[in-house]
Design a protein around this motif. Structure first.
Motif, PDB file in Angstrom:
ATOM      1  N   ASP A  13       0.832  -1.189   0.000  1.00 51.14           N
ATOM      2  CA  ASP A  13       0.000   0.000   0.000  1.00 51.14           C
ATOM      3  C   ASP A  13       0.873   1.247   0.000  1.00 51.14           C
ATOM      4  O   ASP A  13       2.090   1.166  -0.175  1.00 51.14           O
ATOM      5  CB  ASP A  13      -0.973  -0.016   1.186  1.00 51.14           C
ATOM      6  CG  ASP A  13      -0.279  -0.062   2.530  1.00 51.14           C
ATOM      7  OD1 ASP A  13       0.960   0.004   2.568  1.00 51.14           O
ATOM      8  OD2 ASP A  13      -0.979  -0.167   3.550  1.00 51.14           O
ATOM      9  N   GLU A  14       0.247   2.413   0.191  1.00 55.09           N
ATOM     10  CA  GLU A  14       0.984   3.666   0.104  1.00 55.09           C
ATOM     11  C   GLU A  14       2.000   3.852   1.231  1.00 55.09           C
ATOM     12  O   GLU A  14       2.927   4.634   1.110  1.00 55.09           O
ATOM     13  CB  GLU A  14       0.011   4.851   0.065  1.00 55.09           C
ATOM     14  CG  GLU A  14      -0.744   5.092   1.346  1.00 55.09           C
ATOM     15  CD  GLU A  14      -1.995   4.249   1.492  1.00 55.09           C
ATOM     16  OE1 GLU A  14      -2.616   4.307   2.561  1.00 55.09           O
ATOM     17  OE2 GLU A  14      -2.345   3.508   0.550  1.00 55.09           O
ATOM     18  N   LYS A  71      -3.909   3.928  -3.942  1.00 54.38           N
ATOM     19  CA  LYS A  71      -2.648   4.338  -4.570  1.00 54.38           C
ATOM     20  C   LYS A  71      -2.659   5.817  -4.933  1.00 54.38           C
ATOM     21  O   LYS A  71      -1.631   6.471  -4.925  1.00 54.38           O
ATOM     22  CB  LYS A  71      -2.387   3.513  -5.835  1.00 54.38           C
ATOM     23  CG  LYS A  71      -2.214   2.054  -5.589  1.00 54.38           C
ATOM     24  CD  LYS A  71      -0.788   1.701  -5.461  1.00 54.38           C
ATOM     25  CE  LYS A  71      -0.689   0.179  -5.368  1.00 54.38           C
ATOM     26  NZ  LYS A  71       0.452  -0.257  -4.676  1.00 54.38           N
ATOM     27  N   HIS A  74      -3.169   9.983  -1.476  1.00 55.82           N
ATOM     28  CA  HIS A  74      -2.122  10.049  -0.462  1.00 55.82           C
ATOM     29  C   HIS A  74      -2.510  11.078   0.585  1.00 55.82           C
ATOM     30  O   HIS A  74      -2.951  12.171   0.255  1.00 55.82           O
ATOM     31  CB  HIS A  74      -0.784  10.450  -1.071  1.00 55.82           C
ATOM     32  CG  HIS A  74      -0.262   9.453  -2.053  1.00 55.82           C
ATOM     33  ND1 HIS A  74       0.246   8.249  -1.666  1.00 55.82           N
ATOM     34  CD2 HIS A  74      -0.178   9.478  -3.402  1.00 55.82           C
ATOM     35  CE1 HIS A  74       0.633   7.581  -2.731  1.00 55.82           C
ATOM     36  NE2 HIS A  74       0.381   8.303  -3.810  1.00 55.82           N
TER      37      HIS A  74
END
Length: 85
Positions: A13-14, A71, A74
């Protein structure tokens, strides 16, 4: 970057940790592909129910969509103030 590292990065993941959503989506996509491939070589008497296939499609689509959304969204990191301490 090697191919193995690239594959592992697909499931992160981010924040950089492994996420369950892309793993579930990949497993669902593999099951759907396997089912479609198997059904193309067999006769119509042994096919999975349409509801089961649709459920796997929905779960896979949600997993892929949620992972894609993560994605591109943020969270902004707050700057650290070391000067105040």
């Amino acid at each position: 970057m090697t191919f193995k590292e690239w594959i592992i990065d697909l499931f992160k993941d981010e924040r950089g940790s492994i996420s369950v959503k892309p793993i579930v989506a990949m497993i669902g996509a593999l099951f759907l592909s396997g089912t479609m491939l198997t059904n193309s070589f067999t006769h119509g008497d042994i096919k999975p129910s349409a509801e089961l296939v649709n459920a796997v499609v929905i779960i896979t689509a949600i997993g892929m969509g949620a992972d894609t959304l993560d994605k591109f969204t943020h969270k902004k990191e707050e700057p650290k103030n070391d000067e105040l301490g």
